[in-house]
Design a protein around this motif. Structure first.
Motif, PDB file in Angstrom:
ATOM      1  N   MET A   1       0.820  -1.194   0.000  1.00  0.00           N
ATOM      2  CA  MET A   1       0.000   0.000   0.000  1.00  0.00           C
ATOM      3  C   MET A   1       0.866   1.261   0.000  1.00  0.00           C
ATOM      4  O   MET A   1       0.581   2.200  -0.721  1.00  0.00           O
ATOM      5  N   ALA A   2       1.934   1.260   0.815  1.00  0.00           N
ATOM      6  CA  ALA A   2       2.815   2.419   0.892  1.00  0.00           C
ATOM      7  C   ALA A   2       3.523   2.639  -0.437  1.00  0.00           C
ATOM      8  O   ALA A   2       3.714   3.782  -0.868  1.00  0.00           O
ATOM      9  N   ASN A   3       3.913   1.552  -1.101  1.00  0.00           N
ATOM     10  CA  ASN A   3       4.572   1.667  -2.403  1.00  0.00           C
ATOM     11  C   ASN A   3       3.628   2.239  -3.446  1.00  0.00           C
ATOM     12  O   ASN A   3       4.040   2.991  -4.320  1.00  0.00           O
ATOM     13  N   THR A   4       2.362   1.864  -3.383  1.00  0.00           N
ATOM     14  CA  THR A   4       1.365   2.376  -4.323  1.00  0.00           C
ATOM     15  C   THR A   4       1.178   3.874  -4.136  1.00  0.00           C
ATOM     16  O   THR A   4       1.139   4.637  -5.121  1.00  0.00           O
ATOM     17  N   ASN A   5       1.073   4.325  -2.889  1.00  0.00           N
ATOM     18  CA  ASN A   5       0.918   5.759  -2.618  1.00  0.00           C
ATOM     19  C   ASN A   5       2.152   6.534  -3.065  1.00  0.00           C
ATOM     20  O   ASN A   5       2.046   7.626  -3.612  1.00  0.00           O
ATOM     21  N   LYS A   6       3.326   5.963  -2.802  1.00  0.00           N
ATOM     22  CA  LYS A   6       4.570   6.612  -3.212  1.00  0.00           C
ATOM     23  C   LYS A   6       4.644   6.704  -4.737  1.00  0.00           C
ATOM     24  O   LYS A   6       5.023   7.747  -5.288  1.00  0.00           O
ATOM     25  N   ALA A   7       4.264   5.650  -5.422  1.00  0.00           N
ATOM     26  CA  ALA A   7       4.277   5.648  -6.886  1.00  0.00           C
ATOM     27  C   ALA A   7       3.284   6.668  -7.440  1.00  0.00           C
ATOM     28  O   ALA A   7       3.588   7.389  -8.397  1.00  0.00           O
ATOM     29  N   MET A   8       2.107   6.762  -6.839  1.00  0.00           N
ATOM     30  CA  MET A   8       1.107   7.746  -7.291  1.00  0.00           C
ATOM     31  C   MET A   8       1.609   9.169  -7.064  1.00  0.00           C
ATOM     32  O   MET A   8       1.438  10.044  -7.909  1.00  0.00           O
ATOM     33  N   PHE A   9       2.259   9.392  -5.934  1.00  0.00           N
ATOM     34  CA  PHE A   9       2.801  10.711  -5.628  1.00  0.00           C
ATOM     35  C   PHE A   9       3.877  11.087  -6.646  1.00  0.00           C
ATOM     36  O   PHE A   9       3.872  12.199  -7.199  1.00  0.00           O
ATOM     37  N   LEU A  10       4.808  10.191  -6.909  1.00  0.00           N
ATOM     38  CA  LEU A  10       5.876  10.461  -7.874  1.00  0.00           C
ATOM     39  C   LEU A  10       5.322  10.681  -9.277  1.00  0.00           C
ATOM     40  O   LEU A  10       5.808  11.537 -10.020  1.00  0.00           O
ATOM     41  N   ASN A  11       4.301   9.929  -9.634  1.00  0.00           N
ATOM     42  CA  ASN A  11       3.661  10.097 -10.935  1.00  0.00           C
ATOM     43  C   ASN A  11       3.016  11.484 -11.039  1.00  0.00           C
ATOM     44  O   ASN A  11       3.106  12.156 -12.071  1.00  0.00           O
TER      45      ASN A  11
END
Length: 94
Positions: A1-11
């Motif tokens: 879940m944390a990786n998904t949020n981080k990926a969305m933020f970077l995107n």
């Protein structure tokens, strides 16, 4: 879940950077074109077009650079110059 949020933020950050870069580039392109700026024009001399004249022959006749000619004749259509059309041949942009 944390990786998904981080990926969305970077995107999202990448997308914003791309939009900002595009906006800056477009602004610089528009800023460099005096036709799109609303600079006041002072006309010092006009020429009434004669038969056979076009933008190139007028520029040559009055020793005008293309850059200056098109700055002082912002709306000219070189393909449709007609006899008697008033064309700026000397002036200044304020």
């Amino acid at each position: 879940m944390a990786n998904t949020n981080k990926a969305m933020f970077l995107n999202s950050v990448q997308t914003l950077c791309l939009l900002l870069t595009t906006s800056i580039t477009e602004g610089q392109l528009l800023e460099g074109n005096s036709f799109l700026r609303n600079e006041p024009l002072t006309c010092d001399s006009l020429f009434g077009a004669q038969e056979g004249y076009n933008c190139i022959t007028i520029m040559q006749s009055f020793n005008l650079s293309a850059d200056f000619f098109f700055k002082i004749n912002r709306n000219i259509n070189c393909d449709k110059i007609f006899v008697g059309q008033w064309i700026y041949v000397n002036g200044s942009l304020s």
